[in-house]
Design a protein around this motif. Structure first.
Motif, PDB file in Angstrom:
ATOM      1  N   THR A 141      25.416   5.804 -16.463  1.00 14.82           N
ATOM      2  CA  THR A 141      25.719   7.256 -15.809  1.00 14.82           C
ATOM      3  C   THR A 141      25.477   7.649 -14.543  1.00 14.82           C
ATOM      4  OG1 THR A 141      23.684   8.641 -16.547  1.00 14.82           O
ATOM      5  CG2 THR A 141      24.795   8.001 -18.139  1.00 14.82           C
ATOM      6  N   ALA A 142      24.560   6.737 -13.718  1.00 12.02           N
ATOM      7  CA  ALA A 142      24.513   6.808 -12.514  1.00 12.02           C
ATOM      8  C   ALA A 142      23.453   5.377 -11.732  1.00 12.02           C
ATOM      9  CB  ALA A 142      23.413   8.145 -12.382  1.00 12.02           C
ATOM     10  N   SER A 143      24.192   5.125 -10.722  1.00 10.93           N
ATOM     11  CA  SER A 143      23.589   3.940 -10.011  1.00 10.93           C
ATOM     12  C   SER A 143      22.880   4.430  -8.558  1.00 10.93           C
ATOM     13  CB  SER A 143      25.064   2.760  -9.725  1.00 10.93           C
ATOM     14  OG  SER A 143      24.162   2.011  -9.216  1.00 10.93           O
ATOM     15  N   VAL A 144      22.171   3.728  -7.844  1.00 11.37           N
ATOM     16  CA  VAL A 144      21.515   3.899  -6.625  1.00 11.37           C
ATOM     17  C   VAL A 144      21.583   2.513  -5.675  1.00 11.37           C
ATOM     18  CG1 VAL A 144      19.128   4.725  -6.775  1.00 11.37           C
ATOM     19  CG2 VAL A 144      20.110   5.661  -4.603  1.00 11.37           C
ATOM     20  N   CYS A 145      20.928   2.582  -4.870  1.00 11.51           N
ATOM     21  CA  CYS A 145      20.901   1.319  -3.738  1.00 11.51           C
ATOM     22  C   CYS A 145      19.886   1.755  -2.971  1.00 11.51           C
ATOM     23  CB  CYS A 145      22.326   0.161  -3.334  1.00 11.51           C
ATOM     24  SG  CYS A 145      21.655  -1.686  -3.016  1.00 11.51           S
ATOM     25  N   VAL A 146      18.998   1.014  -2.457  1.00 17.50           N
ATOM     26  CA  VAL A 146      17.968   1.524  -1.660  1.00 17.50           C
ATOM     27  C   VAL A 146      18.066   0.141  -0.663  1.00 17.50           C
ATOM     28  CG1 VAL A 146      17.261   3.355  -2.691  1.00 17.50           C
ATOM     29  CG2 VAL A 146      15.770   0.997  -2.778  1.00 17.50           C
ATOM     30  N   CYS A 147      18.117   0.275   1.000  1.00 17.71           N
ATOM     31  CA  CYS A 147      17.358  -0.701   1.704  1.00 17.71           C
ATOM     32  C   CYS A 147      16.352  -0.288   2.896  1.00 17.71           C
ATOM     33  CB  CYS A 147      18.489  -0.615   2.152  1.00 17.71           C
ATOM     34  SG  CYS A 147      19.216  -2.072   3.748  1.00 17.71           S
ATOM     35  N   ARG A 148      16.161  -1.281   2.803  1.00 21.98           N
ATOM     36  CA  ARG A 148      14.723  -1.207   3.881  1.00 21.98           C
ATOM     37  C   ARG A 148      15.273  -1.788   5.307  1.00 21.98           C
ATOM     38  NH1 ARG A 148       9.966  -2.140   1.978  1.00 21.98           N
ATOM     39  NH2 ARG A 148      10.596  -4.096   2.139  1.00 21.98           N
ATOM     40  N   ILE A 149      15.724  -1.573   6.616  1.00 31.06           N
ATOM     41  CA  ILE A 149      15.833  -2.131   7.317  1.00 31.06           C
ATOM     42  C   ILE A 149      14.652  -2.122   8.618  1.00 31.06           C
ATOM     43  CG2 ILE A 149      17.327  -1.857   9.449  1.00 31.06           C
ATOM     44  CD1 ILE A 149      19.423   0.061   7.672  1.00 31.06           C
ATOM     45  N   PRO A 150      14.061  -3.199   9.131  1.00 30.47           N
ATOM     46  CA  PRO A 150      12.740  -3.313   9.863  1.00 30.47           C
ATOM     47  C   PRO A 150      13.124  -2.875  10.957  1.00 30.47           C
ATOM     48  CG  PRO A 150      13.371  -5.657   8.682  1.00 30.47           C
ATOM     49  CD  PRO A 150      14.237  -4.752   8.182  1.00 30.47           C
ATOM     50  N   GLY A 151      11.620  -2.466  11.418  1.00 31.66           N
ATOM     51  CA  GLY A 151      12.299  -1.523  12.390  1.00 31.66           C
ATOM     52  C   GLY A 151      12.522  -0.220  13.010  1.00 31.66           C
ATOM     53  N   ARG A 152      13.103   0.621  11.804  1.00 30.67           N
ATOM     54  CA  ARG A 152      13.554   1.500  10.955  1.00 30.67           C
ATOM     55  C   ARG A 152      13.047   2.588  10.027  1.00 30.67           C
ATOM     56  NH1 ARG A 152      19.844   2.544   9.100  1.00 30.67           N
ATOM     57  NH2 ARG A 152      20.232   2.198  10.638  1.00 30.67           N
ATOM     58  N   ASP A 153      12.479   3.499   9.888  1.00 32.30           N
ATOM     59  CA  ASP A 153      11.646   4.760   9.980  1.00 32.30           C
ATOM     60  C   ASP A 153      12.475   4.957   8.464  1.00 32.30           C
ATOM     61  OD1 ASP A 153       9.476   4.206  11.391  1.00 32.30           O
ATOM     62  OD2 ASP A 153       9.963   6.230  12.308  1.00 32.30           O
ATOM     63  N   GLY A 154      11.375   4.352   6.793  1.00 25.17           N
ATOM     64  CA  GLY A 154      11.963   5.131   6.022  1.00 25.17           C
ATOM     65  C   GLY A 154      13.298   4.120   5.374  1.00 25.17           C
ATOM     66  N   VAL A 155      13.521   4.911   4.300  1.00 29.59           N
ATOM     67  CA  VAL A 155      14.366   3.400   3.141  1.00 29.59           C
ATOM     68  C   VAL A 155      16.127   4.875   2.896  1.00 29.59           C
ATOM     69  CG1 VAL A 155      15.025   3.311   1.356  1.00 29.59           C
ATOM     70  CG2 VAL A 155      12.781   3.399   2.075  1.00 29.59           C
ATOM     71  N   VAL A 156      16.937   3.834   4.032  1.00 27.12           N
ATOM     72  CA  VAL A 156      18.745   4.462   3.457  1.00 27.12           C
ATOM     73  C   VAL A 156      19.117   3.909   1.956  1.00 27.12           C
ATOM     74  CG1 VAL A 156      20.308   3.653   4.261  1.00 27.12           C
ATOM     75  CG2 VAL A 156      18.244   3.402   6.156  1.00 27.12           C
ATOM     76  N   VAL A 157      19.537   5.045   2.222  1.00 26.97           N
ATOM     77  CA  VAL A 157      20.383   4.712   0.234  1.00 26.97           C
ATOM     78  C   VAL A 157      21.968   4.723   0.461  1.00 26.97           C
ATOM     79  CG1 VAL A 157      21.279   6.532  -1.510  1.00 26.97           C
ATOM     80  CG2 VAL A 157      19.069   6.300  -0.617  1.00 26.97           C
ATOM     81  N   LEU A 158      22.302   3.371  -0.015  1.00 26.89           N
ATOM     82  CA  LEU A 158      23.216   2.520   1.032  1.00 26.89           C
ATOM     83  C   LEU A 158      24.726   3.267  -0.750  1.00 26.89           C
ATOM     84  CD1 LEU A 158      22.374  -0.692   1.321  1.00 26.89           C
ATOM     85  CD2 LEU A 158      22.914   0.883   2.872  1.00 26.89           C
ATOM     86  N   ALA A 159      26.130   3.344  -0.449  1.00 28.55           N
ATOM     87  CA  ALA A 159      26.851   3.728  -1.046  1.00 28.55           C
ATOM     88  C   ALA A 159      27.288   2.659  -1.379  1.00 28.55           C
ATOM     89  CB  ALA A 159      28.155   3.982  -0.418  1.00 28.55           C
ATOM     90  N   PRO A 160      27.802   2.241  -3.212  1.00 28.42           N
ATOM     91  CA  PRO A 160      28.238   0.989  -3.302  1.00 28.42           C
ATOM     92  C   PRO A 160      29.429   0.642  -2.139  1.00 28.42           C
ATOM     93  CG  PRO A 160      29.090   2.691  -5.113  1.00 28.42           C
ATOM     94  CD  PRO A 160      28.289   3.158  -4.625  1.00 28.42           C
ATOM     95  N   CYS A 161      28.795  -1.195  -2.829  1.00 27.37           N
ATOM     96  CA  CYS A 161      30.115  -1.844  -1.981  1.00 27.37           C
ATOM     97  C   CYS A 161      31.871  -1.881  -2.701  1.00 27.37           C
ATOM     98  CB  CYS A 161      29.493  -3.284  -1.363  1.00 27.37           C
ATOM     99  SG  CYS A 161      30.029  -4.140  -2.992  1.00 27.37           S
ATOM    100  N   GLY A 162      32.278  -2.223  -2.588  1.00 31.12           N
ATOM    101  CA  GLY A 162      34.100  -2.148  -3.462  1.00 31.12           C
ATOM    102  C   GLY A 162      33.444  -3.300  -4.525  1.00 31.12           C
ATOM    103  N   ILE A 163      32.633  -3.917  -4.358  1.00 28.86           N
ATOM    104  CA  ILE A 163      32.410  -4.676  -5.649  1.00 28.86           C
ATOM    105  C   ILE A 163      32.161  -3.737  -6.494  1.00 28.86           C
ATOM    106  CG2 ILE A 163      32.193  -7.290  -6.482  1.00 28.86           C
ATOM    107  CD1 ILE A 163      32.669  -8.496  -3.960  1.00 28.86           C
ATOM    108  N   CYS A 164      31.047  -3.564  -6.532  1.00 26.89           N
ATOM    109  CA  CYS A 164      29.827  -2.558  -7.672  1.00 26.89           C
ATOM    110  C   CYS A 164      31.126  -1.856  -7.132  1.00 26.89           C
ATOM    111  CB  CYS A 164      28.522  -2.650  -6.217  1.00 26.89           C
ATOM    112  SG  CYS A 164      27.769  -3.562  -6.159  1.00 26.89           S
TER     113      CYS A 164
END
Length: 148
Positions: free
Chosen positions: A70-93
């Motif tokens: 019913t719901a999906s979320v992808c998170v990402c931590r990028i070195p040098g950046r504060d916090g966590v980013v939520v990424l929209a699903p790529c086209g394949i996902c």
């Protein structure tokens, strides 16, 4: 189940278990129709052609269990950046999640919100979905059409 902070937190917890805090990391979490949460991480490999998105494992597990996402979320931590980013699903996902219909909620980045993310349906993320041409009524294709 709707996408909420609990699902985002599950993805973050999975990311933190898998990768050290100072390194790049990512993970995904999905809600099943009864509220159960599945998490997964990307398959990294020297050969980039065999890597997989963070969501893939949870999507495959849900499909294996014959359960509805019913719901999906992808998170990402990028070195040098504060916090966590939520990424929209790529086209394949988006294609993988389309099996469960246009109302599956996905997380998208939105820096105008206090959380930095917002929930959107697949229909909102992809309003001109190509698969609609294969549905009898021009709407979203059924799971049976997706599997044909």
């Amino acid at each position: 189940m709707n996408l909420d902070q609990r699902l985002v937190d599950a993805a973050i917890a999975q990311m933190d278990r898998r990768w050290p805090a100072r390194e790049y990391g990512g993970a995904a979490a999905v809600y099943l129709d009864d509220g159960e949460i599945l998490t997964s991480v990307a398959l990294d490999n020297l050969n980039a052609g065999v890597t997989l998105c963070h969501e893939t494992g949870a999507i495959c597990q849900a499909y294996t269990l014959d359960r509805r996402i019913t719901a999906s979320v992808c998170v990402c931590r990028i070195p040098g950046r504060d916090g966590v980013v939520v990424l929209a699903p790529c086209g394949i996902c988006q294609e993988r999640l389309a099996l469960w219909g246009p109302d599956v909620q996905v997380g998208v980045s939105d820096h105008t919100t206090p959380t930095g993310w917002r929930a959107r349906t697949l229909r909102e993320v992809n309003p001109f979905y190509w698969g609609s041409e294969f549905a009898d009524d021009g709407g979203w294709p059924t799971p049976e059409v997706h599997c044909s």
